[in-house]
Design a protein around this motif. Structure first.
Motif, PDB file in Angstrom:
ATOM      1  N   GLU A  60       0.830  -1.206   0.000  1.00 30.53           N
ATOM      2  CA  GLU A  60       0.000   0.000   0.000  1.00 30.53           C
ATOM      3  C   GLU A  60       0.865   1.257   0.000  1.00 30.53           C
ATOM      4  OE1 GLU A  60      -2.485  -0.644   3.417  1.00 30.53           O
ATOM      5  OE2 GLU A  60      -3.959  -1.799   2.266  1.00 30.53           O
ATOM      6  N   THR A  61       1.947   1.237   0.765  1.00 31.92           N
ATOM      7  CA  THR A  61       2.861   2.379   0.801  1.00 31.92           C
ATOM      8  C   THR A  61       3.514   2.582  -0.557  1.00 31.92           C
ATOM      9  OG1 THR A  61       3.277   2.066   3.154  1.00 31.92           O
ATOM     10  CG2 THR A  61       4.913   3.313   1.928  1.00 31.92           C
ATOM     11  N   LYS A  64       1.066   4.213  -2.870  1.00 36.24           N
ATOM     12  CA  LYS A  64       0.914   5.646  -2.590  1.00 36.24           C
ATOM     13  C   LYS A  64       2.099   6.443  -3.112  1.00 36.24           C
ATOM     14  CE  LYS A  64      -1.896   5.017   1.527  1.00 36.24           C
ATOM     15  NZ  LYS A  64      -1.904   5.072   2.998  1.00 36.24           N
ATOM     16  N   THR A  67       1.947   7.178  -7.076  1.00 33.60           N
ATOM     17  CA  THR A  67       0.856   7.884  -7.740  1.00 33.60           C
ATOM     18  C   THR A  67       1.459   8.930  -8.653  1.00 33.60           C
ATOM     19  OG1 THR A  67       0.670   9.537  -6.000  1.00 33.60           O
ATOM     20  CG2 THR A  67      -0.712   7.553  -5.784  1.00 33.60           C
ATOM     21  N   ASN A  70       3.205  11.934  -6.943  1.00 34.84           N
ATOM     22  CA  ASN A  70       4.434  11.566  -6.245  1.00 34.84           C
ATOM     23  C   ASN A  70       5.547  11.174  -7.199  1.00 34.84           C
ATOM     24  OD1 ASN A  70       3.429  12.062  -3.671  1.00 34.84           O
ATOM     25  ND2 ASN A  70       2.647  10.000  -3.435  1.00 34.84           N
TER      26      ASN A  70
END
Length: 79
Positions: A60-61, A64, A67, A70
């Motif tokens: 999950e990190t 994120k 994206t 990022n």
């Protein structure tokens, strides 16, 4: 999940290679296994010191971090 609860970087553990917190299992190992087509459950069977919550939290990190906004920041930082 807090990143410090997921990853440990300690020069005394595998020369400072990032590992799952509380283990000696390199983070890279999860990605290598997934890339090779190994299921998450099989990875967890192979590395019982890594919890399912840790593995999912790491994935999950990573999601994120990757994206579109990022990734642009990562490109800028690497330039």
């Amino acid at each position: 999940m807090d990143l410090h609860a997921l990853i440990t970087i300690d020069p005394e553990i595998l020369g400072g290679q990032p590992v799952f917190a509380g283990t000696r299992v390199p983070i890279e190992t999860l990605f290598d296994h997934l890339e090779a087509g190994v299921s998450l459950d099989e990875f967890l069977d192979d590395f019982p010191t890594v919890s399912k919550a840790q593995a999912i939290g790491l994935l999950e990190t990573a999601t994120k971090l990757l994206t579109s906004s990022n990734v642009a920041q990562l490109y800028a930082a690497a330039a």
